[in-house]
Scaffold this active site. Structure first.
Site, PDB file in Angstrom:
ATOM      1  N   ASN A 210      56.811  36.952  17.872  1.00 31.90           N
ATOM      2  CA  ASN A 210      57.260  38.337  18.021  1.00 31.90           C
ATOM      3  C   ASN A 210      57.573  38.621  19.488  1.00 31.90           C
ATOM      4  O   ASN A 210      57.472  37.718  20.327  1.00 31.90           O
ATOM      5  CB  ASN A 210      56.188  39.293  17.470  1.00 31.90           C
ATOM      6  CG  ASN A 210      54.866  39.078  18.174  1.00 31.90           C
ATOM      7  OD1 ASN A 210      54.754  39.284  19.377  1.00 31.90           O
ATOM      8  ND2 ASN A 210      53.855  38.611  17.435  1.00 31.90           N
ATOM      9  N   ASP A 279      50.780  37.806  11.503  1.00 34.24           N
ATOM     10  CA  ASP A 279      49.954  38.032  10.314  1.00 34.24           C
ATOM     11  C   ASP A 279      50.010  36.847   9.357  1.00 34.24           C
ATOM     12  O   ASP A 279      49.070  36.596   8.618  1.00 34.24           O
ATOM     13  CB  ASP A 279      50.426  39.305   9.594  1.00 34.24           C
ATOM     14  CG  ASP A 279      50.010  40.553  10.369  1.00 34.24           C
ATOM     15  OD1 ASP A 279      48.908  40.531  10.947  1.00 34.24           O
ATOM     16  OD2 ASP A 279      50.793  41.519  10.411  1.00 34.24           O
ATOM     17  N   LYS A 289      61.961  17.682  12.527  1.00 36.34           N
ATOM     18  CA  LYS A 289      62.824  18.869  12.546  1.00 36.34           C
ATOM     19  C   LYS A 289      63.453  19.074  11.164  1.00 36.34           C
ATOM     20  O   LYS A 289      63.996  18.119  10.584  1.00 36.34           O
ATOM     21  CB  LYS A 289      63.921  18.667  13.596  1.00 36.34           C
ATOM     22  CG  LYS A 289      64.814  19.857  13.751  1.00 36.34           C
ATOM     23  CD  LYS A 289      65.862  19.624  14.818  1.00 36.34           C
ATOM     24  CE  LYS A 289      66.881  20.728  14.736  1.00 36.34           C
ATOM     25  NZ  LYS A 289      68.190  20.319  15.165  1.00 36.34           N
ATOM     26  N   ILE A 308      41.655  38.240  13.493  1.00 36.83           N
ATOM     27  CA  ILE A 308      40.761  37.902  14.617  1.00 36.83           C
ATOM     28  C   ILE A 308      39.815  39.050  14.944  1.00 36.83           C
ATOM     29  O   ILE A 308      38.599  38.877  15.027  1.00 36.83           O
ATOM     30  CB  ILE A 308      41.604  37.521  15.852  1.00 36.83           C
ATOM     31  CG1 ILE A 308      42.423  36.262  15.519  1.00 36.83           C
ATOM     32  CG2 ILE A 308      40.734  37.297  17.076  1.00 36.83           C
ATOM     33  CD1 ILE A 308      43.551  35.976  16.453  1.00 36.83           C
ATOM     34  N   PHE A 324      44.300  47.462  18.860  1.00 31.82           N
ATOM     35  CA  PHE A 324      45.547  48.218  18.997  1.00 31.82           C
ATOM     36  C   PHE A 324      46.108  48.412  17.595  1.00 31.82           C
ATOM     37  O   PHE A 324      45.762  47.667  16.677  1.00 31.82           O
ATOM     38  CB  PHE A 324      46.575  47.435  19.827  1.00 31.82           C
ATOM     39  CG  PHE A 324      46.490  47.720  21.305  1.00 31.82           C
ATOM     40  CD1 PHE A 324      45.502  47.131  22.067  1.00 31.82           C
ATOM     41  CD2 PHE A 324      47.396  48.572  21.930  1.00 31.82           C
ATOM     42  CE1 PHE A 324      45.407  47.387  23.427  1.00 31.82           C
ATOM     43  CE2 PHE A 324      47.319  48.835  23.288  1.00 31.82           C
ATOM     44  CZ  PHE A 324      46.335  48.240  24.039  1.00 31.82           C
ATOM     45  N   LYS A 338      43.147  51.436  10.132  1.00 27.98           N
ATOM     46  CA  LYS A 338      42.741  50.176  10.795  1.00 27.98           C
ATOM     47  C   LYS A 338      41.355  50.320  11.420  1.00 27.98           C
ATOM     48  O   LYS A 338      40.552  49.384  11.422  1.00 27.98           O
ATOM     49  CB  LYS A 338      43.754  49.780  11.872  1.00 27.98           C
ATOM     50  CG  LYS A 338      44.908  49.006  11.261  1.00 27.98           C
ATOM     51  CD  LYS A 338      45.981  48.589  12.210  1.00 27.98           C
ATOM     52  CE  LYS A 338      47.096  47.948  11.388  1.00 27.98           C
ATOM     53  NZ  LYS A 338      48.371  47.850  12.043  1.00 27.98           N
ATOM     54  N   LYS A 342      39.015  47.576   9.722  1.00 30.50           N
ATOM     55  CA  LYS A 342      38.631  46.457  10.589  1.00 30.50           C
ATOM     56  C   LYS A 342      37.289  46.722  11.278  1.00 30.50           C
ATOM     57  O   LYS A 342      36.864  45.946  12.126  1.00 30.50           O
ATOM     58  CB  LYS A 342      39.723  46.189  11.627  1.00 30.50           C
ATOM     59  CG  LYS A 342      41.073  45.814  10.993  1.00 30.50           C
ATOM     60  CD  LYS A 342      42.051  45.290  12.040  1.00 30.50           C
ATOM     61  CE  LYS A 342      43.426  45.050  11.436  1.00 30.50           C
ATOM     62  NZ  LYS A 342      44.114  43.893  12.004  1.00 30.50           N
TER      63      LYS A 342
HETATM   64  O1  PMT Z   1      52.577  42.507  24.960  1.00 29.19           O
HETATM   65  P1  PMT Z   1      53.436  43.690  25.312  1.00 29.19           P
HETATM   66  O2  PMT Z   1      54.904  43.340  25.365  1.00 29.19           O
HETATM   67  O3  PMT Z   1      52.962  44.382  26.556  1.00 29.19           O
HETATM   68  O4  PMT Z   1      53.323  44.748  24.126  1.00 29.19           O
HETATM   69  C1  PMT Z   1      52.126  45.383  23.875  1.00 29.19           C
HETATM   70  C2  PMT Z   1      51.823  45.482  22.391  1.00 29.19           C
HETATM   71  C3  PMT Z   1      52.822  46.388  21.715  1.00 29.19           C
HETATM   72  C4  PMT Z   1      51.869  44.081  21.762  1.00 29.19           C
HETATM   73  C5  PMT Z   1      50.355  46.044  22.286  1.00 29.19           C
HETATM   74  O5  PMT Z   1      50.348  47.316  22.859  1.00 29.19           O
HETATM   75  C6  PMT Z   1      49.900  46.135  20.835  1.00 29.19           C
HETATM   76  O6  PMT Z   1      50.125  47.101  20.148  1.00 29.19           O
HETATM   77  N1  PMT Z   1      49.207  45.062  20.385  1.00 29.19           N
HETATM   78  C7  PMT Z   1      48.804  44.908  18.973  1.00 29.19           C
HETATM   79  C8  PMT Z   1      49.969  44.433  18.176  1.00 29.19           C
HETATM   80  C9  PMT Z   1      49.608  44.208  16.724  1.00 29.19           C
HETATM   81  O7  PMT Z   1      49.669  43.116  16.272  1.00 29.19           O
HETATM   82  O8  PMT Z   1      49.212  45.282  16.094  1.00 29.19           O
HETATM   83  P2  PMT Z   1      48.716  45.313  14.546  1.00 29.19           P
HETATM   84  O9  PMT Z   1      48.753  46.752  14.219  1.00 29.19           O
HETATM   85  O10 PMT Z   1      49.520  44.366  13.751  1.00 29.19           O
HETATM   86  O11 PMT Z   1      47.231  44.770  14.624  1.00 29.19           O
HETATM   87  C10 PMT Z   1      46.107  45.631  14.746  1.00 29.19           C
HETATM   88  C11 PMT Z   1      45.023  44.985  15.560  1.00 29.19           C
HETATM   89  O12 PMT Z   1      44.549  43.816  14.887  1.00 29.19           O
HETATM   90  C12 PMT Z   1      45.456  44.545  16.938  1.00 29.19           C
HETATM   91  O13 PMT Z   1      44.394  44.776  17.828  1.00 29.19           O
HETATM   92  C13 PMT Z   1      45.693  43.032  16.761  1.00 29.19           C
HETATM   93  O14 PMT Z   1      45.456  42.308  17.988  1.00 29.19           O
HETATM   94  C14 PMT Z   1      44.658  42.682  15.715  1.00 29.19           C
HETATM   95  N2  PMT Z   1      45.018  41.549  14.859  1.00 29.19           N
HETATM   96  C15 PMT Z   1      46.108  41.610  14.042  1.00 29.19           C
HETATM   97  C16 PMT Z   1      46.360  40.561  13.162  1.00 29.19           C
HETATM   98  C17 PMT Z   1      45.499  39.457  13.155  1.00 29.19           C
HETATM   99  N3  PMT Z   1      45.727  38.434  12.349  1.00 29.19           N
HETATM  100  N4  PMT Z   1      44.430  39.430  13.955  1.00 29.19           N
HETATM  101  C18 PMT Z   1      44.183  40.444  14.806  1.00 29.19           C
HETATM  102  O15 PMT Z   1      43.199  40.400  15.557  1.00 29.19           O
END
Ligand code: PMT
Length: 402
Positions: A210, A279, A289, A308, A324, A338, A342
């Site tokens: 991403n 995800d 390849k 995570i 986040f 969330k 979580k």
């Molecule tokens: O890196 P930058 O370019 O500065 O951009 C910042 C950002 C937009 C990436 C950052 O501000 C942000 O929002 N990060 C979380 C992105 C995300 O994957 O969000 P989510 O809503 O899908 O996930 C929710 C939370 O679960 C997040 O804390 C994520 O780190 C965590 N997660 C998600 C999926 C996964 N398999 N494991 C996780 O721990």
């Protein structure tokens, strides 16, 4: 660690014989671990050369508001935001008069108006000038405006007079600067932060990922280190420099990030998930390849990656866990769900549908979501927002403990 370690100090030098001491002051601030950038006024440059100050601070010296070359490097607004503290030493009577009246007729006064950082002024002038009722009135006006007056000291002056008006010694100013930062907020605490994207390989040359640049997570790591914490950054592949004082663990996939997180989280006090973790990952990674076939359609089979942050928050001895939520619609309701799903202590919700904020941007605009309610923060640079977020996390954590 010295309280000035990694602090950004903007040192303003105005015209006065005490400017020669600013060279020693610069050395002492740098020696204490501070990042020092210098603004030299035209009168200041009559007493000390920019070359000396550049050599001692390790940074180019800023001299003019209307310098296109300087603006291309670190522009004046950026410089104003960069500063954690503005120290003007020596501060002449003329500079104090202009600052106290809110003038912005040179780079230094403009920066003082444009910055939110605390401003500290170390007056240095002839004793009669200091005692003059107009200077006294300006000094009182500055104090009433919240500007800190450090000194002046009294004693023998360069002109032969004896009395008040001597600039404080560099060692005294360094001590006052250190005290201005107080006890670091996260002193003695361990903070683990994930940042950047993960890459999920399809074959030896392709992957799913991403647009995360890592800027938000890296800014948080820098802010947490500045707040006195011991910081480990678990980073996906990004092209950013590791912030000063931060330990970095490089990973590529979500599974690798999980292993690192589960190893580090149990000994951490705070865990922040800023990474954009994929995800899903391909069910199988091709050894060679993948060749283009005749078919118009190609199907990819994906399997869910481990969550995570949810794994961290499920640990028996869990750190204060901050996630986040990157959303393109119904931002706050998704963030609230969330928080619950979580089992997080705090969610930082960002609307990633807006251009100029979120993924790969220099700014962000977020709302803190917790069981205590929502708290919207104004749009800001990720650097400055990270400091506010660390402050808020520290506050919320201490509230939860009571
Ligand atoms: O890196 P930058 O370019 O500065 O951009 C910042 C950002 C937009 C990436 C950052 O501000 C942000 O929002 N990060 C979380 C992105 C995300 O994957 O969000 P989510 O809503 O899908 O996930 C929710 C939370 O679960 C997040 O804390 C994520 O780190 C965590 N997660 C998600 C999926 C996964 N398999 N494991 C996780 O721990």
């Amino acid at each position: 660690m010295h309280r000035l370690t990694n602090r950004n100090i903007l040192l303003g030098i105005t015209g006065g014989i005490a400017a020669y001491k600013s060279a020693e002051l610069t050395r002492a601030l740098v020696g204490a671990g501070a990042n020092v950038r210098i603004v030299l006024t035209a009168a200041g440059a009559e007493f000390i050369t920019p070359l000396t100050l550049q050599a001692l601070s390790g940074n180019p010296v800023h001299q003019s508001l209307l310098d296109p070359e300087a603006e291309q490097g670190m522009g004046h607004i950026e410089l104003a935001r960069w500063a954690d503290l503005i120290l003007i030493a020596p501060a002449s009577a003329d500079f104090m008069a202009r600052l106290s009246h809110g003038m912005a007729n040179d780079l230094l006064t403009t920066l003082c108006l444009a910055s939110d950082a605390p401003i500290c002024v170390a007056p240095a002038m002839n004793q009669a000038m200091w005692r003059d009722p107009r200077t006294q009135e300006n000094a009182q006006r500055l104090a009433a405006q919240g500007v800190h007056l450090w000194g002046p000291g009294a004693g023998e002056q360069a002109c032969g007079d004896v009395g008040p008006g001597r600039m404080l010694e560099p060692a005294e100013l360094v001590q006052l600067a250190a005290e201005a930062f107080g006890e670091p907020r996260l002193k003695g605490l361990r903070v683990c932060i994930t940042a950047g994207p993960t890459r999920e390989a399809l074959d030896p040359v392709r992957y799913i990922s991403n647009h995360s640049s890592g800027k938000m997570g890296y800014a948080l790591a820098a802010a947490a280190a500045k707040a006195g914490a011991e910081v480990v950054l678990i980073s996906g592949p990004v092209s950013l420099e590791t912030p000063a004082g931060v330990q970095r663990v490089n990973v590529e996939t979500a599974e690798q990030m999980l292993v690192a997180a589960l190893e580090l989280a149990p000994s951490s006090d705070i865990f922040i998930g800023a990474a954009a973790v994929a995800d899903y990952r391909p069910v199988a990674v091709a050894d060679q390849k993948i060749k283009k076939g005749q078919e118009e359609l190609m199907e990819l089979r994906l399997v869910k990656n481990p969550d995570i942050i949810a794994s961290v928050s499920a640990l028996p001895e869990r750190p204060f866990t901050v996630g986040f939520a990157a959303e393109t619609e119904n931002v706050l309701s998704h963030a609230r769900s969330k928080l619950q799903r979580k089992n997080l202590d705090l969610v930082i919700a960002n609307d990633v549908s807006q251009s100029g904020i979120g993924f790969n941007a220099d700014e962000n605009e977020v709302t803190l979501v917790s069981t205590a309610g929502d708290f919207k923060l104004p749009r800001d640079s990720k650097h400055s927002l990270a400091q506010t977020l660390i402050e808020q996390i520290a506050k919320q954590m201490s509230t939860n403990e009571h």
